[in-house]
Design a protein around this motif. Structure first.
Motif, short mmCIF file in Angstrom:
data_model
loop_
_atom_site.label_atom_id
_atom_site.label_comp_id
_atom_site.label_asym_id
_atom_site.label_seq_id
_atom_site.Cartn_x
_atom_site.Cartn_y
_atom_site.Cartn_z
N UNK A 68 0.83 -1.21 0.00
CA UNK A 68 0.00 0.00 0.00
C UNK A 68 0.86 1.25 0.00
N UNK A 69 1.96 1.22 0.79
CA UNK A 69 2.85 2.37 0.86
C UNK A 69 3.53 2.62 -0.48
N UNK A 70 3.93 1.54 -1.15
CA UNK A 70 4.57 1.70 -2.45
C UNK A 70 3.65 2.42 -3.44
N UNK A 71 2.39 2.03 -3.47
CA UNK A 71 1.44 2.65 -4.39
C UNK A 71 1.20 4.12 -4.04
N UNK A 72 0.98 4.39 -2.75
CA UNK A 72 0.69 5.77 -2.34
C UNK A 72 1.89 6.67 -2.57
N UNK A 73 3.08 6.19 -2.22
CA UNK A 73 4.27 7.02 -2.35
C UNK A 73 4.63 7.27 -3.81
N UNK A 74 4.35 6.30 -4.66
CA UNK A 74 4.63 6.50 -6.09
C UNK A 74 3.79 7.65 -6.64
N UNK A 75 2.52 7.66 -6.26
CA UNK A 75 1.63 8.72 -6.76
C UNK A 75 1.98 10.07 -6.15
N UNK A 76 2.10 10.08 -4.80
CA UNK A 76 2.37 11.35 -4.11
C UNK A 76 3.70 11.94 -4.55
N UNK A 77 4.72 11.11 -4.66
CA UNK A 77 6.06 11.60 -5.00
C UNK A 77 6.13 12.10 -6.44
N UNK A 78 5.36 11.48 -7.30
CA UNK A 78 5.36 11.91 -8.70
C UNK A 78 4.63 13.24 -8.89
N UNK A 79 3.65 13.53 -8.03
CA UNK A 79 2.85 14.73 -8.20
C UNK A 79 3.38 15.93 -7.41
N UNK A 80 4.03 15.67 -6.28
CA UNK A 80 4.44 16.81 -5.46
C UNK A 80 5.69 17.47 -6.01
N UNK A 81 5.89 18.71 -5.67
CA UNK A 81 7.10 19.45 -6.07
C UNK A 81 7.19 19.69 -7.56
N UNK A 82 6.10 19.55 -8.29
CA UNK A 82 6.13 19.83 -9.72
C UNK A 82 6.90 18.81 -10.52
N UNK A 83 7.07 17.57 -9.97
CA UNK A 83 7.84 16.56 -10.69
C UNK A 83 7.21 16.27 -12.05
N UNK A 84 5.87 16.15 -12.06
CA UNK A 84 5.19 15.81 -13.32
C UNK A 84 5.48 16.86 -14.40
N UNK A 85 5.54 18.14 -13.99
CA UNK A 85 5.82 19.20 -14.96
C UNK A 85 7.26 19.18 -15.43
N UNK A 86 8.20 18.83 -14.50
CA UNK A 86 9.62 18.83 -14.85
C UNK A 86 9.93 17.73 -15.85
N UNK A 87 9.16 16.62 -15.79
CA UNK A 87 9.43 15.47 -16.65
C UNK A 87 9.50 15.88 -18.12
N UNK A 88 8.59 16.78 -18.50
CA UNK A 88 8.52 17.15 -19.91
C UNK A 88 9.79 17.87 -20.37
N UNK A 89 10.43 18.63 -19.46
CA UNK A 89 11.57 19.42 -19.89
C UNK A 89 12.91 18.83 -19.51
N UNK A 90 12.98 18.08 -18.39
CA UNK A 90 14.28 17.57 -17.92
C UNK A 90 14.04 16.28 -17.15
N UNK A 91 14.03 15.18 -17.85
CA UNK A 91 13.71 13.89 -17.23
C UNK A 91 14.73 13.49 -16.16
N UNK A 92 16.05 13.64 -16.35
CA UNK A 92 17.00 13.25 -15.29
C UNK A 92 16.76 13.97 -13.97
#
Length: 407
Positions: A335-359
């Motif tokens: 359960x923690x793996x699923x929740x943390x994957x979603x929360x970590x990908x969305x917080x701090x603008x990670x999803x937006x950064x992916x488009x410009x700088x994947x590393x």
């Protein structure tokens, strides 16, 4: 006139004198108050030391020594106790050493005179004060009044007594270094004996501690020492009938975690305790100070002494790791793996950064994901260490050369 004295070795000023190794600090004398209307007119003429033999006492105290456990970072080269550089410090160990200081105890007497006396009365009081013999006449006031050549009354003078301590010998004597010797036996080459046996429990196999020290590239170096009379109590060590009994350790560990564990963890999902024996240390010496009281007589004074008495014993120490984890740990992790994957990908603008700088996005995601997992997994996990020792009687009282009434 009361010439009784009390001396209490619990007083800090006396302890400071006792443990001071400076040659200039060889004697200690109690302070005294001069009553209103009286004077110590001449300290040389109006004071005397009890002529009878002094009382000799041997007072024990403890020295706390600090040692650093160090680990070699490169090739392991063990020079007696110390490892070679480069190295890193892994921890601090405190041990105790018993020492004693022999003291001569004696009384000093002071003649205090009224401020307005004429010289002839002063001279007569001094004459009688210096002639007085405590062995034949226990009451100095009555003796002076009965033997005066002129009219002297008890309102004209007072005699007070104080305690004098004199150190015997150059430095305090080391009387018991068993803890230091036990420590050296564990960490130093060519000092192994069977007086101390230490084993590490690793996957149900017992590894000699000396081998573990060598495999771990560990060494020992002395840092400093602190002298004091009364030892610090280690409230984290618990006395039990059998420290090797895993059920006893499990029960004590459970009692500790029950106090600190979150109530929500107990209810849902529930927790399960685990206890693991880590280390067994046989025949570890300990010290204890108890304060005793006795009365002795020196000259015409009864002296009440409050003094430290040192006891020793040898115990076995057993170290356990105790921890509780959620009952359904596997489900919680998924359960923690699923929740943390979603929360970590969305917080701090990670999803937006992916488009410009994947590393960069991956690096931010990994850091956030690890922090998130720690918060979920540690929320209902409570690790702790237990140190148990066997109940044993205190005995082996430190034998002194001059015990003079110690009981």
């Amino acid at each position: 006139m009361n010439l009784d004295i009390s001396i209490d070795f619990r007083k800090k000023e006396i302890q400071k004198f006792l443990i001071d190794e400076k040659d200039s600090n060889r004697n200690y004398q109690q302070n005294f108050d001069i009553p209103s209307g009286f004077e110590l007119k001449d300290e040389e003429l109006d004071s005397r030391i009890n002529p009878n033999p002094s009382q000799t006492e041997e007072i024990p105290f403890l020295v706390t020594k600090r040692f650093a456990v160090e680990q070699a970072l490169g090739d392991y080269d063990h020079h007696d106790c110390e490892v070679n550089s480069p190295k890193t410090r892994k921890g601090i160990i405190k041990i105790q050493e018993a020492r004693t200081q022999i003291l001569n105890l004696n009384c000093s007497y002071y003649l205090l005179l009224k401020s307005d006396l004429n010289q002839s009365v002063i001279d007569e009081c001094r004459r009688l004060f210096n002639l007085y013999n405590a062995t034949d006449n226990p009451n100095i006031e009555d003796w002076i009044l009965n033997n005066a050549n002129q009219e002297i009354n008890s309102s004209m003078f007072k005699v007070i007594s104080t305690m004098t301590l004199e150190k015997v010998g150059d430095i305090p004597t080391s009387r018991n270094k068993a803890q230091e010797e036990a420590l050296y036996e564990k960490y130093c080459r060519d000092r192994e004996t069977r007086s101390v046996e230490v084993d590490i429990n690793n996957d149900n196999t017992r590894i000699p501690y000396s081998d573990w020290v060598k495999d771990s590239r560990l060494g020992l170096i002395e840092l400093d020492s602190k002298i004091y009379i009364e030892p610090e109590e280690n409230s984290n060590v618990q006395d039990v009938d059998d420290p090797e009994d895993i059920n006893v350790a499990r029960q004590i560990g459970q009692e500790i975690t029950d106090v600190i564990i979150d109530l929500d963890c107990k209810k849902d999902p529930g927790v399960k305790p685990y206890t693991k024996k880590i280390l067994t240390l046989l025949r570890w010496p300990e010290f204890k100070i108890e304060w005793k009281r006795k009365t002795i007589k020196i000259g015409c004074s009864k002296i009440t002494i409050v003094y430290p008495k040192l006891y020793t014993r040898t115990v076995s120490l057993v170290l356990y790791a105790h921890y509780v984890v959620p009952t359904n740990l596997g489900l919680i992790i998924r359960s923690a793996l699923e929740k943390c994957a979603i929360v970590s990908a969305l917080q701090g603008g990670v999803a937006g950064v992916v488009m410009g700088n994947l590393p960069v996005a991956i690096a931010v995601f990994q850091t956030s994901f690890k922090i998130c997992m720690e918060e979920y997994l540690l929320s209902c996990i409570y690790p702790s260490l237990l140190l148990l020792k066997n109940k044993s009687e205190w005995g082996g009282v430190l034998k002194t050369h001059h015990n003079n009434g110690y009981k």
